[in-house]
Motif scaffolding. Structure first.
Motif, PDB file in Angstrom:
ATOM      1  N   LYS A 122      50.698  -2.124  49.478  1.00  0.00           N
ATOM      2  CA  LYS A 122      49.770  -3.184  49.089  1.00  0.00           C
ATOM      3  C   LYS A 122      48.391  -2.623  48.765  1.00  0.00           C
ATOM      4  N   MET A 123      47.984  -1.572  49.462  1.00  0.00           N
ATOM      5  CA  MET A 123      46.663  -0.984  49.278  1.00  0.00           C
ATOM      6  C   MET A 123      46.650   0.137  48.234  1.00  0.00           C
ATOM      7  N   ALA A 124      47.776   0.379  47.572  1.00  0.00           N
ATOM      8  CA  ALA A 124      47.858   1.503  46.640  1.00  0.00           C
ATOM      9  C   ALA A 124      46.963   1.283  45.426  1.00  0.00           C
ATOM     10  N   PRO A 125      46.260   2.321  44.967  1.00  0.00           N
ATOM     11  CA  PRO A 125      45.450   2.200  43.743  1.00  0.00           C
ATOM     12  C   PRO A 125      46.327   1.948  42.532  1.00  0.00           C
ATOM     13  N   LYS A 126      45.770   1.271  41.558  1.00  0.00           N
ATOM     14  CA  LYS A 126      46.505   1.010  40.330  1.00  0.00           C
ATOM     15  C   LYS A 126      46.452   2.238  39.421  1.00  0.00           C
ATOM     16  N   PRO A 127      47.539   2.527  38.709  1.00  0.00           N
ATOM     17  CA  PRO A 127      47.518   3.660  37.779  1.00  0.00           C
ATOM     18  C   PRO A 127      46.466   3.471  36.702  1.00  0.00           C
ATOM     19  N   LEU A 128      46.022   4.572  36.144  1.00  0.00           N
ATOM     20  CA  LEU A 128      44.990   4.534  35.123  1.00  0.00           C
ATOM     21  C   LEU A 128      45.509   3.836  33.866  1.00  0.00           C
ATOM     22  N   PRO A 129      44.793   2.834  33.371  1.00  0.00           N
ATOM     23  CA  PRO A 129      45.233   2.190  32.126  1.00  0.00           C
ATOM     24  C   PRO A 129      44.986   3.087  30.927  1.00  0.00           C
ATOM     25  N   ILE A 130      45.667   2.774  29.834  1.00  0.00           N
ATOM     26  CA  ILE A 130      45.477   3.539  28.601  1.00  0.00           C
ATOM     27  C   ILE A 130      44.180   3.089  27.949  1.00  0.00           C
ATOM     28  N   ARG A 131      43.280   4.045  27.737  1.00  0.00           N
ATOM     29  CA  ARG A 131      41.978   3.712  27.162  1.00  0.00           C
ATOM     30  C   ARG A 131      42.014   3.803  25.640  1.00  0.00           C
ATOM     31  N   PRO A 132      41.412   2.838  24.949  1.00  0.00           N
ATOM     32  CA  PRO A 132      41.301   2.951  23.486  1.00  0.00           C
ATOM     33  C   PRO A 132      40.437   4.152  23.131  1.00  0.00           C
ATOM     34  N   LEU A 133      40.712   4.774  22.006  1.00  0.00           N
ATOM     35  CA  LEU A 133      39.969   5.953  21.590  1.00  0.00           C
ATOM     36  C   LEU A 133      38.484   5.667  21.405  1.00  0.00           C
ATOM     37  N   GLU A 134      38.145   4.448  20.942  1.00  0.00           N
ATOM     38  CA  GLU A 134      36.738   4.149  20.677  1.00  0.00           C
ATOM     39  C   GLU A 134      35.916   4.026  21.944  1.00  0.00           C
ATOM     40  N   ARG A 135      36.561   3.995  23.119  1.00  0.00           N
ATOM     41  CA  ARG A 135      35.824   3.893  24.367  1.00  0.00           C
ATOM     42  C   ARG A 135      35.684   5.253  25.039  1.00  0.00           C
ATOM     43  N   SER A 136      35.942   6.314  24.294  1.00  0.00           N
ATOM     44  CA  SER A 136      35.849   7.657  24.850  1.00  0.00           C
ATOM     45  C   SER A 136      34.440   7.927  25.368  1.00  0.00           C
ATOM     46  N   LEU A 137      34.361   8.561  26.548  1.00  0.00           N
ATOM     47  CA  LEU A 137      33.065   8.862  27.145  1.00  0.00           C
ATOM     48  C   LEU A 137      32.530  10.215  26.728  1.00  0.00           C
TER      49      LEU A 137
END
Length: 345
Positions: A48-63
Motif C-alpha cells: 500500500k505504501m509502495a512508490p508509484k513507478p515513474l511515468p513516461i515524460r513527454p519530450l517537451e518537458r525535458s529538464l
C-alpha cells in the motif's frame, strides 16, 4: 510396588505420547498462523505504501539542456503552447552562472555529491538521509534484533521498515539537493550527473532498491557507480525442507522471498557503470547446507561490472572460488579472542 509402577507406565505412556504429539503438531501451527498473519499484514502495508513507478515524460518537458528551438507562430508572433512549456531563459545576470564551468562543477559536486545517501522507504515515496560518517565504510553498523540498523544515520523504522522517526524532531529526508536542482534548467543539467556518479547509495531494504530503479529515468539510474547494501535474510531462504515445515503458503512473503532476492541482483547486474559494491548479509544461523548457500550466491555471480565487489556474511563456511566478488566471512575466534568481538563489516 514394582508391578503397580509398570501398570501405571502402561496406562499413562500412551496418554503422554498423545499429548507430546498433539503439542508438537498442533501448537506450533497455531503459533505460526499468528506469525503468518503478521507477515501478511506487513506485506500488505508495504504494498500500500509502495512508490508509484515513474511515468513516461513527454519530450517537451525535458529538464536538461539543450532545449528544442522555440517554434514561432508567424501569424500570432508568439510562442506556441508546446514551446512555452519548454521555455528556458539564459542566466546571464547571475554572478554564479558567469563563473567558469570548471568552478561551477566544483560547487555542484560539493553540494549534491561526495556523500553516502541512505535511501529510505516513506509513505508512497522514497527519501534519503545523508550519512553522518565520513564514508559508508565508517558508518556504524549493528543489528537491532530485526534487521541491520544504523539508527545514528538512518533514523527509526516501523515493523514494515517504513521510516518513522520517534524523536519528535522533523529531520529532513529530502533537503539540500532537490531545491538546487529545481532552481533552473542550466543548474540541473550541469549538476544532476554528480548526484548519481559521486554519491554512494546505501540500502537496507531490497524493495527500496527496486523502487529506486523504477522511479528514476533509466539513463540516470545507470549512472550510479557506488552501492552499499545491507540485508537480513529471512529463515529459511533457499531451504525447501524447512519451508515445508512452516506450513505456509507462501512460505516467505516479499521482500524476504527468493524471487525478490534474485530480482534485486538482476537489477544490480544491469547497472553497467557500477565500480564498487559492498553487500553485508546477515543470516540468523548460517546455511547448514552448502547447496543452499550456493543457490543464494548464484544471482551475485552475474554481477561482473564492478572493479571492487565485497560480500560480508555473518556465518562461517568454506572458501568460495571463481566468483566475481570477494566473500568475507567472520574471523575465527581463537582462545585469546574477546567475547565482544563481532564480525567485521
Amino acid at each position: 510396588m514394582r508391578a503397580s509402577s509398570i501398570a501405571l507406565s502402561v496406562v499413562c505412556g500412551p496418554i503422554v505420547c498423545f499429548y507430546v504429539a498433539f503439542a508438537a503438531c498442533f501448537c506450533p501451527a497455531r503459533l505460526h498462523r499468528h506469525t503468518e498473519s503478521e507477515e501478511k499484514k506487513r506485506f500488505e502495508r508495504r504494498q500500500k505504501m509502495a512508490p508509484k513507478p515513474l511515468p513516461i515524460r513527454p519530450l517537451e518537458r525535458s529538464l536538461t539542456l539543450p532545449m528544442p528551438s522555440p517554434v514561432i507562430d508567424e501569424k500570432m508572433a508568439v510562442l506556441s503552447p508546446e514551446s512555452r512549456r519548454g521555455k528556458s531563459l539564459h542566466q546571464t545576470q547571475s554572478r554564479l552562472m558567469r563563473l567558469p564551468l570548471e568552478l561551477r562543477e566544483m560547487i555542484w559536486k560539493a553540494v549534491v555529491g561526495d556523500s553516502t545517501m541512505h535511501m529510505i522507504l516513506k509513505e508512497n515515496k522514497l527519501g534519503h538521509l545523508r550519512c553522518k560518517a565520513p564514508s559508508a565504510i565508517e558508518c556504524p553498523l549493528g543489528f537491532n534484533g530485526r534487521t541491520f540498523s544504523r539508527e545514528c544515520c538512518w533514523g527509526n523504522v516501523d515493523s514494515a521498515n517504513i521510516w518513522a522517526p520517534t524523536s519528535g524532531i522533523k529531520e529532513p529526508t529530502d533537503g539540500d539537493i532537490v531545491p538546487l536542482l529545481r532552481s533552473c534548467r542550466q543548474i540541473y543539467s550541469e549538476a544532476v550527473n554528480f548526484l548519481y556518479t559521486t554519491n554512494t547509495f546505501s540500502f537496507s531494504d531490497l524493495d527500496c532498491l527496486r523502487y529506486f530503479s523504477m522511479t528514476l529515468l533509466p539513463h540516470r539510474f545507470s549512472l550510479v557507480q557506488s552501492l552499499d547494501l545491507e540485508w537480513c535474510m529471512a529463515w529459511p531462504i533457499y531451504d525447501p525442507v524447512a519451508q515445508q515445515l512452516l506450513l505456509n503458503n507462501p512460505a516467505l512473503y516479499p521482500p524476504n522471498d527468493e524471487a525478490t532476492w534474485e530480482e534485486t541482483w538482476r537489477i544490480i547486474a544491469s547497472m553497467s557503470n557500477l565500480k564498487f559494491i559492498r553487500a553485508s548479509l546477515l543470516y540468523f544461523d548460517g546455511f547448514r547446507d552448502p547447496t543452499c548457500e550456493e543457490k543464494m550466491l548464484a544471482p551475485l555471480r552475474k554481477v561482473t561490472a564492478p572493479s571492487k565487489f565485497e560480500v560480508h556474511v555473518s556465518w562461517h563456511g568454506e572458501e568460495i572460488r571463481g566468483a566475481p566478488f570477494q566473500l568475507i566471512r567472520p574471523v575465527e575466534r581463537g582462545e585469546d579472542s574477546s567475547d565482544d568481538e563481532d564480525w567485521d563489516v
